[in-house]
Design a protein around this motif. Structure first.
Motif, PDB file in Angstrom:
ATOM      1  N   UNK A  69       0.781  -1.166  -0.004  1.00  8.19           N
ATOM      2  CA  UNK A  69      -0.235  -0.194   0.087  1.00  8.19           C
ATOM      3  C   UNK A  69       0.870   1.217  -0.033  1.00  8.19           C
ATOM      4  N   UNK A  70       2.146   1.231   0.381  1.00  9.50           N
ATOM      5  CA  UNK A  70       2.927   2.335   0.445  1.00  9.50           C
ATOM      6  C   UNK A  70       3.876   2.513  -1.032  1.00  9.50           C
ATOM      7  N   UNK A  71       3.793   1.483  -1.863  1.00  9.19           N
ATOM      8  CA  UNK A  71       4.378   1.532  -3.135  1.00  9.19           C
ATOM      9  C   UNK A  71       4.079   2.967  -3.925  1.00  9.19           C
ATOM     10  N   UNK A  72       4.734   3.665  -4.432  1.00  8.98           N
ATOM     11  CA  UNK A  72       4.434   4.772  -5.272  1.00  8.98           C
ATOM     12  C   UNK A  72       3.960   4.295  -6.586  1.00  8.98           C
ATOM     13  N   UNK A  73       2.761   4.628  -6.717  1.00  4.19           N
ATOM     14  CA  UNK A  73       1.829   4.326  -7.972  1.00  4.19           C
ATOM     15  C   UNK A  73       2.076   5.301  -8.920  1.00  4.19           C
ATOM     16  N   UNK A  74       1.775   4.847 -10.303  1.00  5.09           N
ATOM     17  CA  UNK A  74       1.937   5.932 -11.295  1.00  5.09           C
ATOM     18  C   UNK A  74       1.145   7.158 -11.258  1.00  5.09           C
ATOM     19  N   UNK A  75      -0.162   7.263 -10.578  1.00  2.00           N
ATOM     20  CA  UNK A  75      -0.941   8.171 -10.447  1.00  2.00           C
ATOM     21  C   UNK A  75      -1.928   8.451 -11.650  1.00  2.00           C
ATOM     22  N   UNK A  76      -1.676   7.488 -12.706  1.00  2.00           N
ATOM     23  CA  UNK A  76      -2.780   7.237 -13.817  1.00  2.00           C
ATOM     24  C   UNK A  76      -2.812   5.930 -13.976  1.00  2.00           C
ATOM     25  N   UNK A  77      -3.898   5.409 -14.726  1.00  2.00           N
ATOM     26  CA  UNK A  77      -4.069   3.917 -15.219  1.00  2.00           C
ATOM     27  C   UNK A  77      -3.143   3.732 -16.003  1.00  2.00           C
ATOM     28  N   UNK A  78      -2.717   2.234 -15.787  1.00  2.00           N
ATOM     29  CA  UNK A  78      -1.536   1.822 -16.995  1.00  2.00           C
ATOM     30  C   UNK A  78      -2.031   1.595 -18.035  1.00  2.00           C
ATOM     31  N   UNK A  79      -1.367   1.501 -18.993  1.00  2.00           N
ATOM     32  CA  UNK A  79      -2.020   1.021 -20.725  1.00  2.00           C
ATOM     33  C   UNK A  79      -0.795   0.061 -20.939  1.00  2.00           C
ATOM     34  N   UNK A  80      -1.033  -1.083 -21.077  1.00  2.00           N
ATOM     35  CA  UNK A  80       0.315  -2.113 -21.408  1.00  2.00           C
ATOM     36  C   UNK A  80      -0.501  -2.618 -22.734  1.00  2.00           C
ATOM     37  N   UNK A  81       0.778  -2.422 -23.928  1.00  2.00           N
ATOM     38  CA  UNK A  81       0.569  -2.952 -25.180  1.00  2.00           C
ATOM     39  C   UNK A  81       0.716  -4.305 -25.115  1.00  2.00           C
TER      40      UNK A  81
END
Length: 179
Positions: A69-81
């Motif tokens: 829960x303390x991991x820094x997340x991207x702040x945006x949804x991820x889009x993985x090709x």
């Protein structure tokens, strides 16, 4: 040996889950390949592993979740090709993988690896290769595809899964972007 070795264990991994509609389209694309080698991964198990933890004592799951829960997340949804079909000969799997992993995805994985170091998980020593497994026990070259893979996995959270008897169960999840 301490008494702790008698703790129940769960096989855990962090992953990006695959949306049901996406699972269906990937499964349909896979069936069009008409593969005659290997064992198909059930569509409901499609996911992109971020980090494999392996056998974990049940007593440590809450601490692992707190660390995640303390991991820094991207702040945006991820889009993985998922735009490349590949065979990993050593593991004997047919996979869909990105031609290029996004910096946001790599940062998330690195953050998870760092957060899990205090627990002694050695997965961080392996190079992260994002992929979605289509087939196991796959021992032939990459199949020809009439239509190239052009899938985009969209994830707005990452999940801690338990693997039990070939089924995956979500234990906890964390948003990648603020609501």
């Amino acid at each position: 040996m301490s008494d702790e070795s008698h703790e129940p264990l769960k096989r855990l991994f962090f992953a990006l889950d695959c949306a049901p509609a996406q699972r269906k389209s990937i499964a349909q694309w896979r069936s069009a390949l008409q593969l005659r080698n290997g064992r198909p991964v059930p569509a409901e198990n499609f996911h992109l592993t971020l980090m494999f933890l392996g056998a974990v004592e049940v007593a440590h799951i809450a601490e692992i979740c707190t660390a995640a829960s303390k991991v820094r997340v991207p702040g945006v949804p991820l889009r993985v090709a998922l735009d490349r079909l590949d065979v990993w000969r050593r593991s004997g799997v047919l996979v869909l993988a990105p031609e290029q992993a996004s910096p946001e995805l790599l940062r998330l994985v690195y953050g998870l690896e760092q957060a899990m170091l205090p627990f002694g998980f050695e997965d961080a020593l392996k190079e992260f290769r994002p992929h979605l497994t289509l087939m196991r026990d796959y021992r032939v070259p990459v199949p020809e595809s009439a239509t190239p893979p052009e899938f985009f996995m969209r994830a707005d959270h990452f999940t801690l899964f338990e693997s039990h008897k070939g089924r995956y169960r979500a234990l906890a999840q964390w948003p990648l972007a603020p609501p």
